[in-house]
Structures are given as C-alpha cells and as structure tokens.
Design an enzyme around this catalytic site. Sequence first.
Site, PDB file in Angstrom:
ATOM      1  N   TYR A  17       0.838  -1.215   0.000  1.00 33.31           N
ATOM      2  CA  TYR A  17       0.000   0.000   0.000  1.00 33.31           C
ATOM      3  C   TYR A  17       0.872   1.264   0.000  1.00 33.31           C
ATOM      4  O   TYR A  17       0.594   2.228  -0.736  1.00 33.31           O
ATOM      5  CB  TYR A  17      -0.884  -0.062   1.245  1.00 33.31           C
ATOM      6  CG  TYR A  17      -1.952   0.995   1.384  1.00 33.31           C
ATOM      7  CD1 TYR A  17      -3.183   0.857   0.740  1.00 33.31           C
ATOM      8  CD2 TYR A  17      -1.768   2.108   2.201  1.00 33.31           C
ATOM      9  CE1 TYR A  17      -4.186   1.811   0.903  1.00 33.31           C
ATOM     10  CE2 TYR A  17      -2.761   3.054   2.379  1.00 33.31           C
ATOM     11  CZ  TYR A  17      -3.971   2.902   1.728  1.00 33.31           C
ATOM     12  OH  TYR A  17      -4.964   3.844   1.899  1.00 33.31           O
ATOM     13  N   LYS A  38       0.685   4.002  -2.944  1.00 38.37           N
ATOM     14  CA  LYS A  38       0.271   5.371  -2.619  1.00 38.37           C
ATOM     15  C   LYS A  38       1.398   6.375  -2.877  1.00 38.37           C
ATOM     16  O   LYS A  38       1.149   7.522  -3.255  1.00 38.37           O
ATOM     17  CB  LYS A  38      -0.225   5.442  -1.174  1.00 38.37           C
ATOM     18  CG  LYS A  38      -1.522   4.646  -0.929  1.00 38.37           C
ATOM     19  CD  LYS A  38      -2.682   5.210  -1.729  1.00 38.37           C
ATOM     20  CE  LYS A  38      -4.017   4.576  -1.385  1.00 38.37           C
ATOM     21  NZ  LYS A  38      -5.137   5.153  -2.156  1.00 38.37           N
TER      22      LYS A  38
HETATM   23  N1  CAA Z   1       5.681  -1.194  14.409  1.00 39.03           N
HETATM   24  C1  CAA Z   1       6.610  -2.075  14.853  1.00 39.03           C
HETATM   25  N2  CAA Z   1       6.360  -3.371  15.079  1.00 39.03           N
HETATM   26  C2  CAA Z   1       5.112  -3.805  14.843  1.00 39.03           C
HETATM   27  C3  CAA Z   1       4.077  -2.961  14.378  1.00 39.03           C
HETATM   28  C4  CAA Z   1       4.423  -1.598  14.178  1.00 39.03           C
HETATM   29  N3  CAA Z   1       3.510  -0.732  13.745  1.00 39.03           N
HETATM   30  N4  CAA Z   1       2.959  -3.699  14.217  1.00 39.03           N
HETATM   31  C5  CAA Z   1       3.266  -4.973  14.575  1.00 39.03           C
HETATM   32  N5  CAA Z   1       4.551  -5.021  14.957  1.00 39.03           N
HETATM   33  C6  CAA Z   1       5.292  -6.190  15.406  1.00 39.03           C
HETATM   34  C7  CAA Z   1       4.579  -6.913  16.542  1.00 39.03           C
HETATM   35  O1  CAA Z   1       4.862  -6.287  17.771  1.00 39.03           O
HETATM   36  C8  CAA Z   1       5.164  -8.310  16.434  1.00 39.03           C
HETATM   37  O2  CAA Z   1       6.419  -8.345  17.016  1.00 39.03           O
HETATM   38  P1  CAA Z   1       6.951  -9.697  17.725  1.00 39.03           P
HETATM   39  O3  CAA Z   1       6.960 -10.748  16.662  1.00 39.03           O
HETATM   40  O4  CAA Z   1       8.295  -9.299  18.227  1.00 39.03           O
HETATM   41  O5  CAA Z   1       5.938  -9.966  18.813  1.00 39.03           O
HETATM   42  C9  CAA Z   1       5.354  -8.485  14.925  1.00 39.03           C
HETATM   43  O6  CAA Z   1       5.359  -7.156  14.360  1.00 39.03           O
HETATM   44  C10 CAA Z   1       4.228  -9.264  14.276  1.00 39.03           C
HETATM   45  O7  CAA Z   1       2.984  -8.693  14.682  1.00 39.03           O
HETATM   46  P2  CAA Z   1       1.626  -9.471  14.530  1.00 39.03           P
HETATM   47  O8  CAA Z   1       1.705 -10.848  15.120  1.00 39.03           O
HETATM   48  O9  CAA Z   1       0.513  -8.557  14.969  1.00 39.03           O
HETATM   49  O10 CAA Z   1       1.598  -9.687  12.961  1.00 39.03           O
HETATM   50  P3  CAA Z   1       0.326  -9.906  12.104  1.00 39.03           P
HETATM   51  O11 CAA Z   1       0.762 -10.637  10.897  1.00 39.03           O
HETATM   52  O12 CAA Z   1      -0.771 -10.502  12.891  1.00 39.03           O
HETATM   53  O13 CAA Z   1      -0.165  -8.394  11.718  1.00 39.03           O
HETATM   54  C11 CAA Z   1      -0.080  -6.202  10.847  1.00 39.03           C
HETATM   55  C12 CAA Z   1       0.726  -7.357  11.475  1.00 39.03           C
HETATM   56  C13 CAA Z   1      -0.926  -6.696   9.684  1.00 39.03           C
HETATM   57  C14 CAA Z   1       0.930  -5.213  10.306  1.00 39.03           C
HETATM   58  C15 CAA Z   1      -0.974  -5.568  11.917  1.00 39.03           C
HETATM   59  O14 CAA Z   1      -0.149  -5.101  12.968  1.00 39.03           O
HETATM   60  C16 CAA Z   1      -1.779  -4.409  11.380  1.00 39.03           C
HETATM   61  O15 CAA Z   1      -2.842  -4.569  10.837  1.00 39.03           O
HETATM   62  N6  CAA Z   1      -1.273  -3.167  11.535  1.00 39.03           N
HETATM   63  C17 CAA Z   1      -1.956  -1.987  11.062  1.00 39.03           C
HETATM   64  C18 CAA Z   1      -1.336  -1.511   9.804  1.00 39.03           C
HETATM   65  C19 CAA Z   1      -2.013  -0.226   9.418  1.00 39.03           C
HETATM   66  O16 CAA Z   1      -1.851   0.809  10.056  1.00 39.03           O
HETATM   67  N7  CAA Z   1      -2.787  -0.249   8.351  1.00 39.03           N
HETATM   68  C20 CAA Z   1      -3.481   0.909   7.935  1.00 39.03           C
HETATM   69  C21 CAA Z   1      -4.827   0.494   7.457  1.00 39.03           C
HETATM   70  S1  CAA Z   1      -5.885   1.904   7.166  1.00 39.03           S
HETATM   71  C22 CAA Z   1      -5.276   2.586   5.781  1.00 39.03           C
HETATM   72  O17 CAA Z   1      -4.410   2.089   5.135  1.00 39.03           O
HETATM   73  C23 CAA Z   1      -5.908   3.874   5.345  1.00 39.03           C
HETATM   74  C24 CAA Z   1      -4.901   4.917   5.205  1.00 39.03           C
HETATM   75  O18 CAA Z   1      -4.552   5.310   4.110  1.00 39.03           O
HETATM   76  C25 CAA Z   1      -4.344   5.546   6.415  1.00 39.03           C
END
Ligand code: CAA
Length: 241
Positions: free
Chosen positions: A147, A151
Amino acid sequence: MTRTVLVTGGTRGIGRAISEMMKNKGYQVAANYAGNQEAAEACAKELGIKCYKFDVADYDAVTEGLAAIEKDLGPVDILINNAGVTRDAPFHKMSREQWQQVIDIDLTSAFNCTRQVWEGMRERGFGRVINISSINGQKGQFGQANYSAAKAGLIGMTKALAQEGAKKGITVNVVAPGYIDTEMVQAVPEKVLEGIIASIPVGRLGKAEEIASMCAYLASDEAAFITGATMTVNGAQYIAG
Ligand code: CAA
C-alpha cells in the site's frame, strides 16, 4: 455548462463523501464501484447520482465504464482516483497476490482511468485529476509495503502529469489523507488503532468530509494555479517537508 465528475470507489467511505460534496456543489457526478451492490444502490438513491460498476484495475473494463458515463453525462472533466484497498501483512508474510492486488487496484487503476480521459481533457483545454494517496504513501507504514508503494507511486505520477497537463488547463494533485473514520480504518485491529489515534496530535480520526472538501477546492476554478501539489490532511500526524 455543468462539469462531470467521476469518483472511483465513489459509493463508500471517503469516495462517497466526495461524491456527495460534488453533487451538492452542482456537478454531475458518476460514482464508480467494484462490487458492493447494496452500498451502490443506497448511494444512488440517497444522493440522486448514477453509479457505475466496473473494475478500475482492468483497462478494458474502464473503457466500457467511461463509454457508459460519457453517454449519460458527457465526457469526464474532473477525475478523482480514489478507489483503493488494503491487504496488510508484514513483508515476510506478504504473498504475491497481496502485493499485486494493491498495486493493480490502488496504482494501475489511476493509469487506466487517467489515460483514458486525458486526451479529451487536453482537447477541451480543461481538466482536474485528483489522486487520493495516503499518509502511509508519505511516511511508510509497518505492514503496508504494498500500500505504501502504491500510494507513493500516485505522488510520483501526479508530479509528472502536472507538468504535462499544465499548458492544457489540466491540474493534477494529490490529497494525502491521514487516518479517516471509515470502514477501512475501522478494520485495523482495535489495539493497533488505539495506538494510531494516540499518535494524532489533533486527537481524533479525520472525517471523510474533511477529505471531500479539499477535493472540492482542488476541482474548482479558484485552484487553477495549484498543480503537482500534495495536500496533506492528517491532523498533524505526519508533517511532510
Ligand atoms: N511497528 C513495529 N512493530 C510492529 C508494528 C508496528 N507498527 N505492528 C506490529 N509489529 C510487530 C509486533 O509487535 C510483532 O512483534 P513480535 O513478533 O516481536 O511480537 C510483529 O510485528 C508481528 O505482529 P503481529 O503478530 O501482529 O503480525 P500480524 O501478521 O498478525 O499483523 C499487521 C501485522 C498486519 C501489520 C498488523 O499489525 C496491522 O494490521 N497493523 C496496522 C497496519 C495499518 O496501520 N494499516 C493501515 C490500514 S488503514 C489505511 O491504510 C488507510 C490509510 O490510508 C491511512
């Protein structure tokens, strides 16, 4: 002469708010959608606009969609490339499909639509192209390599096209929303979303109407000297230089 606006992904979320604002400003509005029939019917009925189902990731489908719009409303004067999806995953888990879908729907769609209205805008000596990017195309986001790339790609495309359109009365700009209160953002895991809201100095999610009003301004005659710009609307969550 009433100008015609096409809003891709224009029946839900930010797109619907843009469709509504443009309709209220007196434009003829065509709202494109991909598949959610119920939302499209509600949009058509509640806003009194026409909605057109076609896949913006498919060049030939866009050709057909634009032909239908032109037949009903005339050529597109203002194109708002808003359609987009997320397929979030940390990069080590991201599939080829997750990468490709986001590039196709969020970035190649802008080529497919803009390319096919561009020559008409040049001939008529007027056009507005507004590309809806994202804060995450400006700053990058963990879990969104696809994404963020798409973008950011829209921002580069905008800067190039602004130069090409300038002598033909066409402006091309980006609106880069922050986190806006839509279904897309509500789908972010609750704990993650709490952290995001805490990082927004204004202290809340944005409203879709706050993006729509920026689009309406960029579409207006008053904005004729603004082109190639990235208009950030994010509550100071990220202040781009
Ligand atoms: N920064 C640093 N580390 C992060 C992190 C972040 N933002 N998010 C997750 N992590 C880390 C976790 O702490 C975890 O670390 P450990 O393995 O050491 O425990 C590791 O990454 C894996 O995390 P998850 O088990 O949660 O991984 P997952 O596969 O289940 O999901 C993800 C990861 C998909 C990125 C989830 O955290 C997520 O959905 N994040 C949100 C992302 C986001 O902001 N998307 C925006 C959507 S809205 C949009 O896009 C509209 C717009 O234009 C603004």
